[in-house]
Design an enzyme around this catalytic site. Structure first.
Site, short mmCIF file in Angstrom:
data_model
loop_
_atom_site.label_atom_id
_atom_site.label_comp_id
_atom_site.label_asym_id
_atom_site.label_seq_id
_atom_site.Cartn_x
_atom_site.Cartn_y
_atom_site.Cartn_z
N ALA A 24 -37.67 11.95 -14.47
CA ALA A 24 -38.45 11.00 -13.68
C ALA A 24 -39.94 11.21 -13.57
O ALA A 24 -40.34 12.46 -13.13
CB ALA A 24 -37.80 10.66 -12.44
N SER A 25 -40.87 10.48 -14.01
CA SER A 25 -42.08 10.58 -13.93
C SER A 25 -42.87 9.34 -14.07
O SER A 25 -42.41 8.44 -14.06
CB SER A 25 -42.54 11.46 -15.27
OG SER A 25 -44.02 11.78 -15.09
N LEU A 26 -44.37 9.45 -13.45
CA LEU A 26 -45.07 8.18 -13.58
C LEU A 26 -45.09 7.68 -14.89
O LEU A 26 -45.03 6.50 -15.40
CB LEU A 26 -46.36 8.46 -12.99
CG LEU A 26 -47.47 7.35 -12.99
CD1 LEU A 26 -47.18 5.97 -12.51
CD2 LEU A 26 -48.96 7.86 -12.44
N TYR A 27 -45.55 8.64 -15.86
CA TYR A 27 -45.43 8.07 -17.41
C TYR A 27 -45.21 9.30 -18.21
O TYR A 27 -45.41 10.38 -17.92
CB TYR A 27 -46.90 7.43 -17.59
CG TYR A 27 -48.19 8.48 -17.51
CD1 TYR A 27 -48.62 8.89 -18.63
CD2 TYR A 27 -48.51 8.90 -16.40
CE1 TYR A 27 -49.83 9.86 -18.43
CE2 TYR A 27 -49.47 9.94 -16.03
CZ TYR A 27 -50.41 10.20 -17.20
OH TYR A 27 -51.32 11.11 -17.17
N LEU A 28 -45.13 8.99 -19.82
CA LEU A 28 -45.20 10.10 -20.81
C LEU A 28 -46.35 9.94 -21.50
O LEU A 28 -46.74 8.73 -22.04
CB LEU A 28 -43.97 9.85 -21.37
CG LEU A 28 -43.68 10.73 -22.69
CD1 LEU A 28 -43.67 12.23 -22.42
CD2 LEU A 28 -42.68 10.39 -23.70
N GLY A 29 -47.24 10.81 -21.76
CA GLY A 29 -48.59 10.78 -22.45
C GLY A 29 -48.07 10.56 -23.79
O GLY A 29 -46.92 10.59 -24.59
N ILE A 30 -49.33 10.41 -24.83
CA ILE A 30 -48.97 10.06 -26.26
C ILE A 30 -49.55 11.19 -27.12
O ILE A 30 -49.71 10.95 -28.20
CB ILE A 30 -49.64 8.65 -26.51
CG1 ILE A 30 -51.31 8.66 -26.16
CG2 ILE A 30 -48.93 7.49 -25.76
CD1 ILE A 30 -51.86 7.29 -26.56
N HIS A 64 -43.47 6.80 -8.70
CA HIS A 64 -44.11 8.27 -8.66
C HIS A 64 -43.32 9.29 -8.69
O HIS A 64 -43.88 10.39 -8.21
CB HIS A 64 -45.16 7.83 -7.41
CG HIS A 64 -46.42 8.85 -7.58
ND1 HIS A 64 -46.69 9.86 -6.71
CD2 HIS A 64 -47.42 8.80 -8.49
CE1 HIS A 64 -48.04 10.32 -6.86
NE2 HIS A 64 -48.49 9.90 -8.21
N LYS A 107 -41.53 12.57 -9.23
CA LYS A 107 -41.67 13.45 -10.48
C LYS A 107 -40.23 14.59 -10.33
O LYS A 107 -40.43 15.29 -9.52
CB LYS A 107 -42.73 14.45 -10.58
CG LYS A 107 -44.02 13.45 -11.04
CD LYS A 107 -44.39 12.78 -9.79
CE LYS A 107 -45.63 11.53 -10.12
NZ LYS A 107 -46.93 12.37 -10.28
N ASP A 114 -28.95 19.90 -17.09
CA ASP A 114 -27.57 20.36 -16.75
C ASP A 114 -27.80 20.46 -14.98
O ASP A 114 -27.85 19.67 -14.22
CB ASP A 114 -27.11 21.55 -17.20
CG ASP A 114 -26.74 21.31 -18.69
OD1 ASP A 114 -26.79 20.07 -18.92
OD2 ASP A 114 -26.95 22.27 -19.46
#
Length: 556
Positions: free
Chosen positions: A124-130, A220, A222, A227
């Site tokens: 879970a995160s705000l976003y994943l970069g590119i 928001h 994180k 596992d």
């Protein structure tokens, strides 16, 4: 004069007063916030009265613990057991808790954990970069999923990713496009959920530009889970967080109950989020109210129930597990008791997940944080850090009106994440300087410079994003409690966004030493704020920024 004093001391007064009454600890925070509203001075620019200093004379009572105290817990830990009235309490051995110190360590640990995951990966995160580093993570996920299919005995690996819809959809290449190949190749094993705040809807959603729509509310949280191992942090899945953006990170190893809780929490938020499809469209889970097309109240009720069911069921499970493990039937033989002890040694560390989702009327983190600040006694030390210094009024009142010593660490303008940004966003560091100066002036006007000290973090070519606090009890040189996770202690964290952090309470000297070293490492790069700080040319704030800041401070 008396009226002004009452208004100034009101928030803390009512928290203290209610603390003398039996009941949930959250009532003190709730009444304090009501007092904030009722006692607000129409002239907000007027200084607080020095009578605020009388607030600490109203000594608080420790919140009532409805669960029976555990005889195995150290007396120094008893004072925090009231938290288990609100959330599940996870007792663990301190040997299972490791504090990380750098972005590189965080990144390498995540990659390593993904590679050996057999059952679940939950992120879970705000976003994943590119960028290329983010692609490395995606490649690790792909490789691990591929191996799970090729194994002689398939492991049934499942990958669940929760991001924010607005931030994750920004631009032509974005978090969604980064994850589409995984969805397309492993549709039965991968789930990507995109949370959309129910507060961004209708005309507001149409008018606010893409770059600013995230100011209304975000996912928001994180948490990175592999596992039975869990990383709690404030860091996002983006290249700077893997290289030169300082944050905080804690690794909980072999903690199945905690891993189960955060898996269920992410699943719950995922169930009320938009589901990314292989063709880059989104749709809701069947039967779920739409967050911005459906009825807002109905959506929020459904989300509240889904999340609170997770919290309450986990709380009941942990209470039963605790009773079975440490308060077993007296008819058990000594051999049975010894065998049970071998399986689950007595914990020396307790983990409490603190959730804040004000759009869904869930405000556990706010209640616990306010109560901790209220209970901080004379002689105690609180080290509080935030990458974005914009405390809520309630938190400011508690810092200024209670008796503990405060060392508040914040980002200098040069290490603020918005430093050098284009357009209006480039003025955000100056707005934080203005807020910082106002708070510093208030500290000085109350004569609190010795008790409440501001420090600014600076490191060449780095940015600062660490948040949380460390609590040192009176007479102790080591912390017994820390808060670590996503909240920034600001208006957004309390009122707009979905947040999660954990309170770690420990009697282990080794873990306390880890936490102390973490705190020292961050504060070592800081300089003390004084009146001279704001006389520097780089700290001169333009008039228009000063005028606009009160209007927009609740959005960043």
């Amino acid at each position: 004069m008396a009226a002004a004093a009452a208004a100034a001391a009101g928030p803390v007064f009512w928290r203290r007063l209610l603390g003398l009454l039996p009941g949930r600890p959250g009532l003190a925070a709730l009444l304090g916030r009501l007092s904030d509203r009722l006692g607000r001075n129409p002239d907000r620019r007027r200084r607080r009265s020095p009578w605020l200093l009388l607030a600490p004379l109203l000594s608080p009572a420790v919140p009532v613990v409805t669960s029976p105290p555990c005889c195995l817990c150290a007396e120094g830990v008893h004072r925090f057991q009231w938290i288990r009235n609100l959330v599940p309490e996870f007792g663990v051995s301190s040997s299972h808790v490791r504090v990380l110190s750098s972005p590189a360590e965080f990144f390498e640990l995540m990659k390593g954990q993904i590679k050996v995951a057999k059952r679940r990966v939950v992120m879970a995160s705000l976003y994943l970069g590119i960028g290329p580093l983010e692609q490395e993570l995606v490649d690790c996920l792909e490789s691990t999923l591929e191996k799970s299919l090729q194994a002689k005995f398939p492991s049934g690996l499942r990958v669940s990713i929760l991001l924010d819809f607005t931030r994750g959809s920004r631009g032509r290449k974005n978090s969604r496009t980064m994850l589409l190949p995984l969805l397309q190749r492993f549709p039965e094993q991968v789930r990507v959920s995109l949370f959309h705040t129910p507060n961004l809807r209708g005309l507001l959603r149409l008018l606010i530009p893409e770059r600013f729509n995230e100011t209304i509310g975000l996912q928001h949280i994180k948490v990175y889970l592999f596992d039975n191992n869990v990383i709690l942090s404030g860091a996002n899945l983006s290249d700077s967080y893997f290289t030169n953006r300082q944050d905080r990170y804690v690794f909980l190893q072999d903690c199945p109950e905690i891993a189960d809780f955060f898996t269920e929490l992410v699943d719950a938020v995922g169930d009320v989020s938009l589901q990314l499809q292989g063709d880059d469209t989104v749709q809701m889970v069947e039967g779920m109210v739409h967050p911005y097309k459906g009825d807002r109240a109905a959506y929020c009720r459904a989300a509240n129930k889904r999340v609170m069911d997770v919290i309450n069921s986990a709380r009941m499970r942990q209470q039963m597990l605790h009773a079975q493990t440490f308060h077993s039937d007296p008819l058990l033989t000594q051999e049975d008791a010894a065998a049970a002890g071998d399986r689950r040694p007595a914990p020396d560390t307790w983990i409490y997940p603190l959730i804040q989702m004000k759009p869904f009327e869930i405000q556990i983190d706010e209640i616990v944080t306010e109560t901790l600040l209220t209970e901080a006694e004379r002689g105690a030390k609180v080290y509080l850090t935030t990458g974005y210094f914009n405390l809520t009024q309630a938190y400011m009142d508690l810092v200024l009106g209670t008796r503990a010593e405060y060392q508040i660490l914040l980002a200098s303008p040069e290490v603020n994440g918005f430093f050098g940004a284009k357009g209006v966003a480039g003025a955000i560091p100056a707005a934080y300087v203005h807020i910082e100066r106002q708070f510093y002036s208030e500290v000085c006007s109350l004569g609190q410079q010795e008790r409440v000290q501001l420090q600014e973090y600076w490191r060449r070519d780095w940015t600062f994003h660490a948040k949380g606090l460390w609590l040192y009890l009176a007479g102790s040189s080591l912390p017994c409690l820390t808060l670590i996770g996503s909240p920034n202690f600001g208006y957004r964290s309390v009122h707009r966004d979905l947040e999660a952090q954990i309170a770690i309470v420990t009697e282990s000297r080794a873990l306390q030493q880890q936490l102390h070293q973490e705190q020292e490492q961050l504060y070592r790069r800081a300089g003390v704020v004084s009146s001279a700080t704001f006389e520097q040319p780089s700290r001169q704030v333009k008039l228009w920024v000063k005028m606009v800041t009160p209007l927009i401070k609740n959005f960043f």
